[in-house]
Design a protein around this motif. Structure first.
Motif, PDB file in Angstrom:
ATOM      1  N   ARG A  67      -6.104 -19.237   1.924  1.00  0.00           N
ATOM      2  CA  ARG A  67      -4.712 -19.423   1.507  1.00  0.00           C
ATOM      3  C   ARG A  67      -4.030 -18.055   1.383  1.00  0.00           C
ATOM      4  N   TYR A  68      -4.713 -17.134   0.747  1.00  0.00           N
ATOM      5  CA  TYR A  68      -4.178 -15.771   0.593  1.00  0.00           C
ATOM      6  C   TYR A  68      -3.895 -15.161   1.965  1.00  0.00           C
ATOM      7  N   ASP A  69      -4.840 -15.291   2.885  1.00  0.00           N
ATOM      8  CA  ASP A  69      -4.662 -14.730   4.232  1.00  0.00           C
ATOM      9  C   ASP A  69      -3.454 -15.357   4.931  1.00  0.00           C
ATOM     10  N   ARG A  70      -3.296 -16.690   4.799  1.00  0.00           N
ATOM     11  CA  ARG A  70      -2.143 -17.366   5.427  1.00  0.00           C
ATOM     12  C   ARG A  70      -0.832 -16.836   4.838  1.00  0.00           C
ATOM     13  N   ILE A  71      -0.797 -16.747   3.518  1.00  0.00           N
ATOM     14  CA  ILE A  71       0.437 -16.306   2.860  1.00  0.00           C
ATOM     15  C   ILE A  71       0.735 -14.860   3.217  1.00  0.00           C
ATOM     16  N   GLN A  72      -0.269 -14.022   3.213  1.00  0.00           N
ATOM     17  CA  GLN A  72      -0.040 -12.617   3.549  1.00  0.00           C
ATOM     18  C   GLN A  72       0.486 -12.480   4.978  1.00  0.00           C
ATOM     19  N   GLY A  73       0.014 -13.333   5.867  1.00  0.00           N
ATOM     20  CA  GLY A  73       0.460 -13.282   7.253  1.00  0.00           C
ATOM     21  C   GLY A  73       1.902 -13.720   7.458  1.00  0.00           C
ATOM     22  N   MET A  74       2.497 -14.355   6.461  1.00  0.00           N
ATOM     23  CA  MET A  74       3.881 -14.823   6.569  1.00  0.00           C
ATOM     24  C   MET A  74       4.903 -13.699   6.432  1.00  0.00           C
ATOM     25  N   PHE A  75       4.499 -12.590   5.784  1.00  0.00           N
ATOM     26  CA  PHE A  75       5.466 -11.571   5.391  1.00  0.00           C
ATOM     27  C   PHE A  75       5.171 -10.227   6.047  1.00  0.00           C
ATOM     28  N   SER A  76       6.238  -9.552   6.438  1.00  0.00           N
ATOM     29  CA  SER A  76       6.099  -8.167   6.895  1.00  0.00           C
ATOM     30  C   SER A  76       6.031  -7.273   5.656  1.00  0.00           C
ATOM     31  N   ASP A  77       5.602  -6.034   5.857  1.00  0.00           N
ATOM     32  CA  ASP A  77       5.539  -5.087   4.737  1.00  0.00           C
ATOM     33  C   ASP A  77       6.915  -4.851   4.123  1.00  0.00           C
ATOM     34  N   ALA A  78       7.962  -4.941   4.940  1.00  0.00           N
ATOM     35  CA  ALA A  78       9.321  -4.723   4.437  1.00  0.00           C
ATOM     36  C   ALA A  78       9.806  -5.895   3.584  1.00  0.00           C
ATOM     37  N   GLU A  79       9.225  -7.077   3.801  1.00  0.00           N
ATOM     38  CA  GLU A  79       9.669  -8.268   3.066  1.00  0.00           C
ATOM     39  C   GLU A  79       8.964  -8.438   1.729  1.00  0.00           C
ATOM     40  N   ALA A  80       7.640  -8.255   1.734  1.00  0.00           N
ATOM     41  CA  ALA A  80       6.893  -8.542   0.506  1.00  0.00           C
ATOM     42  C   ALA A  80       5.501  -7.952   0.570  1.00  0.00           C
ATOM     43  N   THR A  81       4.927  -7.760  -0.612  1.00  0.00           N
ATOM     44  CA  THR A  81       3.524  -7.411  -0.750  1.00  0.00           C
ATOM     45  C   THR A  81       2.851  -8.608  -1.410  1.00  0.00           C
ATOM     46  N   VAL A  82       1.715  -9.010  -0.860  1.00  0.00           N
ATOM     47  CA  VAL A  82       0.993 -10.174  -1.362  1.00  0.00           C
ATOM     48  C   VAL A  82      -0.300  -9.685  -2.007  1.00  0.00           C
ATOM     49  N   TYR A  83      -0.547 -10.141  -3.222  1.00  0.00           N
ATOM     50  CA  TYR A  83      -1.754  -9.781  -3.955  1.00  0.00           C
ATOM     51  C   TYR A  83      -2.526 -11.047  -4.296  1.00  0.00           C
ATOM     52  N   ARG A  84      -3.830 -10.906  -4.416  1.00  0.00           N
ATOM     53  CA  ARG A  84      -4.650 -12.022  -4.869  1.00  0.00           C
ATOM     54  C   ARG A  84      -5.215 -11.671  -6.232  1.00  0.00           C
ATOM     55  N   GLN A  85      -5.126 -12.610  -7.149  1.00  0.00           N
ATOM     56  CA  GLN A  85      -5.660 -12.429  -8.494  1.00  0.00           C
ATOM     57  C   GLN A  85      -6.457 -13.695  -8.820  1.00  0.00           C
ATOM     58  N   GLY A  86      -7.769 -13.631  -8.632  1.00  0.00           N
ATOM     59  CA  GLY A  86      -8.594 -14.824  -8.800  1.00  0.00           C
ATOM     60  C   GLY A  86      -8.211 -15.852  -7.755  1.00  0.00           C
ATOM     61  N   LEU A  87      -7.888 -17.061  -8.202  1.00  0.00           N
ATOM     62  CA  LEU A  87      -7.453 -18.106  -7.279  1.00  0.00           C
ATOM     63  C   LEU A  87      -5.943 -18.073  -7.079  1.00  0.00           C
ATOM     64  N   ASN A  88      -5.248 -17.171  -7.748  1.00  0.00           N
ATOM     65  CA  ASN A  88      -3.793 -17.080  -7.686  1.00  0.00           C
ATOM     66  C   ASN A  88      -3.337 -16.069  -6.646  1.00  0.00           C
ATOM     67  N   VAL A  89      -2.121 -16.278  -6.172  1.00  0.00           N
ATOM     68  CA  VAL A  89      -1.488 -15.340  -5.251  1.00  0.00           C
ATOM     69  C   VAL A  89      -0.212 -14.828  -5.918  1.00  0.00           C
ATOM     70  N   LEU A  90      -0.048 -13.522  -5.919  1.00  0.00           N
ATOM     71  CA  LEU A  90       1.151 -12.892  -6.458  1.00  0.00           C
ATOM     72  C   LEU A  90       1.950 -12.325  -5.301  1.00  0.00           C
ATOM     73  N   LEU A  91       3.233 -12.580  -5.320  1.00  0.00           N
ATOM     74  CA  LEU A  91       4.104 -12.170  -4.232  1.00  0.00           C
ATOM     75  C   LEU A  91       5.189 -11.267  -4.799  1.00  0.00           C
ATOM     76  N   GLU A  92       5.240 -10.052  -4.321  1.00  0.00           N
ATOM     77  CA  GLU A  92       6.262  -9.095  -4.740  1.00  0.00           C
ATOM     78  C   GLU A  92       7.225  -8.906  -3.576  1.00  0.00           C
TER      79      GLU A  92
END
Length: 167
Positions: free
Chosen positions: A56-81
């Motif tokens: 899930r983290y890999d899919r979500i991270q693949g949705m965004f360019s570096d200019a759009e967002a940074t995706v972090y994983r925290q346990g089973l959670n995903v944080l999107l900046e």
């Protein structure tokens, strides 16, 4: 560089979670009458959850360019900046240029069955602290409303916070 660091951080987090799960299972073996088969089934389930969370983290991270967002994983959670949301100076109206990014964020949220969403609003340091605090709260609320009204995220699961210029 940031994406690689985030990937390494996600992998380290997953490894730590898996190690923690194995420790919990070992404790159960010592203090419980749970059968070995039950413990193995639990471990298998935990490992499966970790694999699903990583996918899930890999899919979500693949949705965004570096200019759009940074995706972090925290346990089973995903944080999107999100970096790519722009507001007019001193305003909280969502510009139409933000819709593609907001739609990607909504799609990422839908990767979860019943997600809890926290939207954080920010401002720059221009102007009065109190005005910036209020503006950041309004911006977070507008994005939260967009996710609820347009993207059909459950409103009971969306919280908004404003940080003004402090973060």
């Amino acid at each position: 560089k940031g994406r690689i660091a985030a990937l390494v951080e996600g992998e380290n987090s997953a490894r730590a979670d898996l190690a923690s799960a194995r420790e919990r299972i070992e404790e159960l073996e010592i203090t419980s009458t749970v059968s070995e088969a039950d413990l193995k089934a639990r471990l298998t389930r935990l490992e499966s959850e970790q694999r699903e969370a990583q996918a899930r983290y890999d899919r979500i991270q693949g949705m965004f360019s570096d200019a759009e967002a940074t995706v972090y994983r925290q346990g089973l959670n995903v944080l999107l900046e999100a970096h790519g949301l722009d507001f007019p100076v001193g305003k909280s109206e969502i510009q139409s240029s933000n819709f593609p990014l907001l739609n990607k964020i909504a799609k990422a949220i839908r990767e979860f069955d019943q997600p809890n969403v926290v939207v954080s609003g920010h401002t720059d340091a221009t102007g009065d602290n109190n005005a910036n605090q209020k503006l950041s709260e309004e911006r977070a609320q507008k994005v939260g409303n967009f996710l609820v009204e347009v993207s059909e995220v459950d409103g009971a699961r969306v919280q908004t916070r404003g940080f003004g210029e402090s973060k």
